[in-house]
Every structure is written in C-alpha cells, then in structure tokens.
Design an enzyme around this catalytic site. Structure first.
Site, PDB file in Angstrom:
ATOM      1  N   CYS A 134       0.838  -1.204   0.000  1.00  0.00           N
ATOM      2  CA  CYS A 134       0.000   0.000   0.000  1.00  0.00           C
ATOM      3  C   CYS A 134       0.870   1.250   0.000  1.00  0.00           C
ATOM      4  O   CYS A 134       1.395   1.649   1.044  1.00  0.00           O
ATOM      5  CB  CYS A 134      -0.923  -0.013   1.212  1.00  0.00           C
ATOM      6  SG  CYS A 134      -1.958   1.459   1.321  1.00  0.00           S
ATOM      7  N   CYS A 137      -0.373   4.130   2.133  1.00  0.00           N
ATOM      8  CA  CYS A 137      -0.185   3.916   3.579  1.00  0.00           C
ATOM      9  C   CYS A 137       1.265   4.169   3.980  1.00  0.00           C
ATOM     10  O   CYS A 137       1.541   4.790   4.994  1.00  0.00           O
ATOM     11  CB  CYS A 137      -0.513   2.479   3.985  1.00  0.00           C
ATOM     12  SG  CYS A 137      -2.030   1.807   3.325  1.00  0.00           S
ATOM     13  N   ASP A 138       2.184   3.628   3.208  1.00  0.00           N
ATOM     14  CA  ASP A 138       3.575   3.534   3.674  1.00  0.00           C
ATOM     15  C   ASP A 138       4.574   4.372   2.890  1.00  0.00           C
ATOM     16  O   ASP A 138       5.741   4.473   3.284  1.00  0.00           O
ATOM     17  CB  ASP A 138       4.026   2.057   3.639  1.00  0.00           C
ATOM     18  CG  ASP A 138       3.188   1.206   4.580  1.00  0.00           C
ATOM     19  OD1 ASP A 138       2.797   1.720   5.637  1.00  0.00           O
ATOM     20  OD2 ASP A 138       2.910   0.047   4.249  1.00  0.00           O
TER      21      ASP A 138
END
Ligand code: NDP
Length: 314
Positions: A134, A137-138
């Site tokens: 992701c 997300c990261d």
C-alpha cells in the site's frame, strides 16, 4: 439456531464502524472478526492519514480503538470466520467456523480485500520492514529513498507515480515486455524522470540485514539470455492486484470480474438483496482507504437501521 437483527462480518474499519453505529442505534449487532481481527491495517506500521490522529497512529492501535468504541456501545464482538452463507430468503443464514449457523434480518458484509503477494518467503521475512502492498499507507516513510514497485497495471502505475512524488527513485518491475495499465497511466510512468521501468523482470527475493536493502532480480526469465542481478532498494511495494473476500456471497450477489461486490448504486452499500449490505474494500475496487471503508460501514449501519425500522423489527 441463534437469531439476530444485525450481523456484521469483518473487523476492519468498515466492520467496526458499522458496529459502532449499529450499537448506538440499539440494533444489538453481532460481529464476527474473521481470521485477522482488525483487518489489513494491523499489518501496517503507522497510519498517518486517518483523520483525528495528528501525530499518526499505529495500525494495531487504531483498530484496537475502533474495536473498543464498538464494544462500548454494546456490539457483541466474537472470534469466528464465516465459511458459508445462504441469502436465498430472509432471515439470512451465515455459517461460522463450520458448525454455528446465525440467522439474521440484516447482514453487513465487511470482509475486505487482500492484497496479492508474489509468494516469496522474503515478503514475510521483511513484512513491515520494507515490504508493503500500500503506497498511500507507507510511501511517506520512503521520502528521498529508492523503492521498487511490482506490477504493470493501473494500480502499479498509480503507486509508482505517487511514490515518485516522495522517493528519489522508483523502479517499476514488470514481468511482461509491456504495461497493462491504461494509456494515460502508461504515459505518466514512461515520461516521469524519477521512474525507471524494468520490463521483463521478476523479483526472486529480497536481501538486507536491517530491513530491505535490495532485491534479487531475474531478467527474461526462462529465455536463452536469462540473467540475474541485484538492485539496491529501500522499499519493495507489491501492486499486482487485490482479491476481495467475497467468495461465499458470490452465488447471491453481483460481483465484477475481480470479485468486488456490486452495490445497487455506487457509493451506497445496499445490494440487490434487501437487508444485505456490502461495506468497505469488498465492494470498493477504487479507493480502498481506511477512511472510505469506515464511511461505508457507517452508511451500511444506517441503512440496516432504516430497513429494520421499516419492517417493524426495532
Ligand atoms: P491488474 O490485474 O490490472 O494488474 C496486475 C498487474 O500485476 C499486471 O501487470 C500483472 O502482470 C502483474 N502481476 C500479477 N501477478 C504477478 C506476479 N505474480 N508477478 C509479477 N507481476 C504480476 O490489477 P490492478 O490492481 O492494477 O487493477 C485492477 C483493476 O482496477 C483494473 O481493471 C484497473 O484498470 C483498475 N484500476 C483503475 C484505477 C483507476 O482508474 N484510477 C486505479 C487502479 C486500478 P501481467 O500483465 O503480466 O498479468
């Protein structure tokens, strides 16, 4: 056989948010948490884009908070995995762990989607230490670093472009000699100065003593001129598709070719079966964010309340 008014399957942001709303509305919701209580966010590190946490929050902590909030309003949160469903007539029946059948007036399906992985041992070894599925997300953790994205579809191209806004260099590892993505995404990737596309490449493994420090690559796998080399990277992103967890509902609900449940109206969790709602990633191939999942869980609970009220059940 146990009979309930509101059954929620899944314990990601969609499921727990549905439980918070359904609990507060006195629907006495029962929620089964599945194999991975807390869902996909429990496999990430910090979540920095969920509103309300200006300093970011650990994924596990966020899900604990949502769980506790649902419990506070009386949601009955249970361990258990839904293995079968019969939605042929109301009340609907869901079998948990092979032996327990729950009858329910309303069903909120919040079973999520699982990112696909290549199946390399090293993906597990470096989970949360440089391997991610992701980028939104990261990606933030790879500012000014070098990352690789695996995949040649729209998701991979979008993630590569997103990461190129943060990282110093992005390699796109594509197994075929061409991209499968839409032309506009292909153009963006091919014309981006920070993105280098490695066509006809496969990742064979990862290495590093302190998290991911590089990837073992094979070029032109299976061809006469097959070659192997190592590429130093700091982050390894998978973008080879997701699999929605919709298998047990497919006989009754419409799904797209990948398996995402199709709701009657995009953006509303009602399905073609009255009283059955699909919330979160299992019905969302496009956004797949914790906050969008939570929002659809909220909508599903509100719709369940309306449905039960119209039937005179609450
Ligand atoms: P896709 O299935 O379209 O693409 C998956 C990619 O991963 C392909 O390039 C595929 O390679 C590659 N891949 C699959 N398995 C492996 C493997 N084991 N090793 C190496 N590479 C592998 O998935 P997406 O998630 O990209 O897209 C899903 C759907 O969502 C598509 O219809 C897409 O258009 C859509 N989408 C739309 C967006 C938008 O409109 N904004 C954004 C994101 C997705 P190969 O080509 O060789 O099979």
């Amino acid at each position: 056989m146990e009979k309930v008014n509101c059954l929620i399957i899944g314990s990601g942001p969609a499921g727990y948010t549905a439980a918070i709303y359904a609990g507060r509305a006195n629907l006495n919701p029962v929620l089964y948490e599945g194999l991975q209580p807390g869902g996909q966010l429990t496999t990430t590190t910090d979540v920095e884009n969920f509103p309300g946490y200006p300093e970011g929050v650990n994924g596990m902590q966020l899900m604990d908070d949502l769980r506790n909030q649902a419990a506070r309003f009386g949601a009955d949160l249970r361990g258990g995995f839904a293995v079968a469903a019969d939605l042929s007539s109301s009340p609907y029946k869901v079998t948990i762990d092979n032996n327990q059948v729950i009858e329910t007036e309303t069903l909120i399906i919040a079973t999520g989607a699982a990112a696909k992985y290549l199946g390399l041992e090293d993906e597990k070894k470096y989970a949360g230490m440089g391997v991610s599925a992701c980028a939104t997300c990261d990606g933030f953790f790879y500012r000014k670093k070098v990352v690789a994205v695996v995949g040649g579809g729209d998701t991979a191209c979008e993630e590569a472009v997103y990461l190129a806004g943060l990282a110093s260099k992005v390699y796109l590892i594509v197994r075929k000699p061409y991209l499968r993505a839409s032309q506009i995404m292909q153009d963006r990737v091919m014309n981006h100065e920070k993105i280098e596309v490695l066509f006809e490449h496969n990742a064979e493994g990862l290495f590093g003593d302190n998290g991911v420090e590089g990837v073992h690559l094979v070029k032109r796998l299976g061809e006469a001129d097959e070659s192997h080399y190592d590429l130093p990277i700091d982050g390894f992103f998978l973008a080879i598709g997701h699999k929605p967890n919709s298998d047990i509902f497919k006989a009754y609900l419409d799904t797209d070719e990948t398996g995402y449940i199709q709701t009657l109206i995009p953006g509303n969790p009602r399905t073609k079966i009255p009283g059955v709602f699909a919330a979160g990633d299992v019905a969302d191939s496009e956004f797949r964010q914790a906050i969008t999942a939570a929002a659809s869980g909220c909508k599903a609970a509100l719709e369940a309340e309306r449905y039960l009220s119209a039937k005179g059940l609450i």
